[in-house]
Design a protein around this motif. Structure first.
Motif, mmCIF file in Angstrom:
data_model
loop_
_atom_site.group_PDB
_atom_site.id
_atom_site.type_symbol
_atom_site.label_atom_id
_atom_site.label_comp_id
_atom_site.label_asym_id
_atom_site.label_seq_id
_atom_site.Cartn_x
_atom_site.Cartn_y
_atom_site.Cartn_z
ATOM 1 N N ILE A 16 -8.488 -22.477 14.584
ATOM 2 C CA ILE A 16 -7.076 -22.872 14.222
ATOM 3 C C ILE A 16 -6.251 -21.900 15.024
ATOM 4 N N LYS A 19 -4.077 -19.239 12.776
ATOM 5 C CA LYS A 19 -4.251 -19.963 11.369
ATOM 6 C C LYS A 19 -3.631 -19.456 10.226
ATOM 7 N N THR A 215 -11.269 -25.396 9.720
ATOM 8 C CA THR A 215 -10.901 -26.349 11.015
ATOM 9 C C THR A 215 -9.803 -27.173 10.680
ATOM 10 N N PRO A 216 -9.385 -27.923 11.678
ATOM 11 C CA PRO A 216 -7.910 -28.489 11.727
ATOM 12 C C PRO A 216 -8.235 -29.609 10.628
#
Length: 228
Positions: A16, A19, A215-216
């Motif tokens: 990401i 992030k 993760t997204p």
């Protein structure tokens, strides 16, 4: 019992982009951890260790200290948390009159962790005079259900024990480190160079507070949980 919280938040990330500043339920990701730490009555100080001036500024805006920028060699993809922790302890020893009794590493990728979890870890360390308290949650699915897939496509038990083919109710309890809390006595951390020294105690946390943002999809799930 002095406890300094350390929130490691480098500027770069793979899964990401940016992030630690990614929006999550109306706030940058890192602020969820900062706010949980600041609400604890058991912490001496809350410090963010970053190589990124924007992250440092966001941290200060939300009440945390960002008294230094860590060197680039401690902000690479393969930089370990141990080096980041020891760098912070060295800074505290030199600039803050000495290091605390305990260092509490709080990764910003655990935004569902609550102040109650932080306080429970500190209280457990105090009550048991523990060198380390690490947060865990139930392993779901159970490790016995893991399978190996061979080059020819055949499946076999990853853990070849008789119990692995029995009913799940008979499986022994299994846990994994959820990454939310690493509480270590500083003397022990320096001596063992490990966040999990011999005799480390487990702080059990429920699955619903154990999500680690990698993760997204993880970010979407956490966003949905926090908005509710």
């Amino acid at each position: 019992m002095s406890v300094v919280a350390l929130i490691p938040a480098r500027g770069g990330s793979k899964g990401i982009p940016r992030k630690n500043l990614a929006p999550l339920a109306g706030k940058p990701l890192i602020t969820w951890t900062i706010e949980a730490a600041l609400a604890s009555k058991n912490l001496t100080r809350v410090i963010v260790s970053t190589d990124d001036t924007e992250i440092a500024e966001v941290a200060r805006q939300h009440g945390a200290d960002a008294p230094f920028l860590r060197p680039p060699e401690l902000a690479a993809d393969d930089s370990g948390a141990l080096g980041v922790a020891l760098h912070a302890l060295d800074w505290l020893a030199k600039n803050a009159g000495g290091e605390p009794e305990y260092l509490l590493l709080l990764q910003p990728t655990s935004p569902l962790r609550m102040t109650a979890d932080i306080d429970a870890a500190i209280e457990l360390a105090r009550a048991r005079d523990a060198d380390a308290v690490l947060s865990v949650c139930e392993a779901v699915p159970h490790p016995y259900l893991a399978r190996s897939v061979h080059e020819n496509g055949a499946i076999s038990d990853f853990i070849p024990v008789p119990e692995a083919s029995g009913p799940r109710q008979g499986f022994p309890p299994a846990y994994f480190l959820n990454g939310a809390i690493y509480l270590n006595r500083c003397v022990s951390l320096r001596a063992t160079r490990s966040f999990q020294p011999s005799g480390a105690l487990a702080l059990r946390m429920p699955l619903e507070r154990s999500l680690d943002i990698d993760t997204p999809l993880d970010l979407l799930i956490a966003d949905a949980v926090l908005k509710k």
